[in-house]
Design a protein around this motif. Sequence first.
Motif, PDB file in Angstrom:
ATOM      1  N   LEU A 125      43.408  49.685  35.030  1.00  0.00           N
ATOM      2  CA  LEU A 125      42.940  48.561  34.211  1.00  0.00           C
ATOM      3  C   LEU A 125      44.020  47.504  34.016  1.00  0.00           C
ATOM      4  O   LEU A 125      43.797  46.490  33.369  1.00  0.00           O
ATOM      5  N   GLN A 126      45.205  47.767  34.558  1.00  0.00           N
ATOM      6  CA  GLN A 126      46.275  46.780  34.466  1.00  0.00           C
ATOM      7  C   GLN A 126      45.824  45.474  35.098  1.00  0.00           C
ATOM      8  O   GLN A 126      45.226  45.457  36.173  1.00  0.00           O
ATOM      9  N   GLN A 127      46.090  44.383  34.443  1.00  0.00           N
ATOM     10  CA  GLN A 127      45.593  43.091  34.903  1.00  0.00           C
ATOM     11  C   GLN A 127      46.086  42.770  36.317  1.00  0.00           C
ATOM     12  O   GLN A 127      47.264  42.843  36.619  1.00  0.00           O
ATOM     13  N   GLY A 128      45.151  42.463  37.183  1.00  0.00           N
ATOM     14  CA  GLY A 128      45.478  42.043  38.535  1.00  0.00           C
ATOM     15  C   GLY A 128      45.736  43.161  39.511  1.00  0.00           C
ATOM     16  O   GLY A 128      45.897  42.906  40.721  1.00  0.00           O
ATOM     17  N   ILE A 129      45.755  44.444  39.060  1.00  0.00           N
ATOM     18  CA  ILE A 129      46.120  45.535  39.956  1.00  0.00           C
ATOM     19  C   ILE A 129      45.070  45.755  41.040  1.00  0.00           C
ATOM     20  O   ILE A 129      45.401  46.107  42.179  1.00  0.00           O
ATOM     21  N   THR A 132      45.565  42.993  43.611  1.00  0.00           N
ATOM     22  CA  THR A 132      46.825  43.218  44.324  1.00  0.00           C
ATOM     23  C   THR A 132      46.687  44.357  45.334  1.00  0.00           C
ATOM     24  O   THR A 132      47.182  44.268  46.465  1.00  0.00           O
ATOM     25  N   SER A 133      46.014  45.420  44.923  1.00  0.00           N
ATOM     26  CA  SER A 133      45.827  46.569  45.815  1.00  0.00           C
ATOM     27  C   SER A 133      45.003  46.182  47.034  1.00  0.00           C
ATOM     28  O   SER A 133      45.313  46.587  48.168  1.00  0.00           O
ATOM     29  N   GLU A 134      43.957  45.385  46.834  1.00  0.00           N
ATOM     30  CA  GLU A 134      43.127  44.971  47.958  1.00  0.00           C
ATOM     31  C   GLU A 134      43.900  44.060  48.903  1.00  0.00           C
ATOM     32  O   GLU A 134      43.776  44.177  50.126  1.00  0.00           O
ATOM     33  N   GLU A 135      44.703  43.175  48.360  1.00  0.00           N
ATOM     34  CA  GLU A 135      45.497  42.293  49.207  1.00  0.00           C
ATOM     35  C   GLU A 135      46.535  43.067  50.013  1.00  0.00           C
ATOM     36  O   GLU A 135      46.805  42.745  51.175  1.00  0.00           O
TER      37      GLU A 135
END
Length: 262
Positions: A125-129, A132-135
């Motif tokens: 639930l960390q913002q943007g994780i 970021t993981s998909e990128e």
Amino acid sequence: MSKSNGEVHKPNDYVTTFDPDAYFQHYFGKSIEDGTRVSLFALPVFAHLIVQTMRPNERQTLLDIGAGPTVYSALCFRDVVKEIYLTDYVEKNLDRVKEWLAGSTTYDWKPTIKVILRTEGGHFLQQGIIETSEEKAKGVVKCGGVCFADVHQNPVVPNMEGRQVDILLTIFTLESACQTYEQYKVCMKNMMNHLRPGGRFILGSVLEDDEYNSGRSVMFTLLNLTETKILNALEEVGIDMGSVKKYVLNDEGVMFLMATKF
């Protein structure tokens, strides 16, 4: 068999009908839920074990043979290797992966990424994780490639030009591509030519079932395989049987394993 996580690889001669669009719509319906629940039980565990047992310079490349229209391996191994090659026999499946890379897919992979992050024990639930993981996953595939593969040919992946990788992965592929056990063993040998000595092999296989269906009709036939037959085939192609780590999910009728090539 009513599982929904098999991929389309090479519909064999005794398939009665096959509609790629109907398959794709079904796959990304209920089947994405089942596929995540079953396939992602083992993949993050294997990814963690590889990080613990292989130095970074020993785990640069991963080849997924028969990825279908999915990016499971890219998501699970995004922090493990530098290059990932996603391959399949069906061009429509490859097109779906290319759409994902280009950001033009209509399918939302975020729920799947959440499952992976939970399995990894991360703070999903960390913002943007999630983004970021998909990128990261897209980045390692862009460093590798999206390629045609045919397990009945040697080399299986012509674009690899005989190159061997550090990690070879195939999930629910050969049982749908082969009609006989002898064919299965030949295809296993063909695939193993892409794995370097000392590399890791990851396999997901359906056990003792002979058809894949959507719950309404048979979509294609499977080669009925026992755990013993699969392990015997692996031993014949140079897998160190003492290194095998396996999970057998009896309720699902599937087996996942990881082992080292001599």
